[in-house]
Design an enzyme around this catalytic site. Structure first.
Site: not given
Length: 120
Positions: A6, A62, A74, A77, A89, A107, A115
């Site tokens: 993640r 890319r 893509c 969210e 994310r 993150y 998180r």
């Protein structure tokens, strides 16, 4: 074993330059910290909040040498009240020998709020 890595970041403004720059930096760090090579990657899913529309965050993948054939998608969210703004994310699904506990999630910027339990 297939594992998920993640990552998330935010941009201070909705500009193509910041979207690409911050996403690329995040992807590169996720790969480096987890010893991921392009051929290890099953797929990369990138989501962005509704306030990011100046460019596709996936374009940054890319720009990384050797990542031409990595499958990437893509998506938008979920639009949840009081959620983090201008957030990107990433879920990178990889083949690895690392245990789930050994995976290093990444993150950046304001996304560290998502998180804090995973940050060392």
């Amino acid at each position: 074993m297939i594992r998920g890595i993640r990552g998330a970041t935010t941009v201070s403004e909705n500009t193509s330059e910041l979207i690409i720059e911050n996403t690329k930096k995040l992807i590169e760090e996720m790969a480096e910290l987890n010893s991921v090579h392009p051929e290890d990657i099953a797929s990369v899913m990138i989501s962005a909040t509704a306030d990011i529309d100046a460019d596709f965050p996936a374009k940054s993948l890319r720009m990384i040498e050797g990542w031409k054939y990595v499958p990437v998608m893509c998506m938008r969210e979920l639009d949840v009240n009081n959620s983090l703004e201008r957030c990107i994310r990433i879920m990178m699904t990889v083949n690895t020998t690392l245990t789930q506990h050994a995976i290093q999630h990444v993150y950046h910027n304001e996304a560290i709020k998502l998180r804090p339990d995973l940050l060392s």
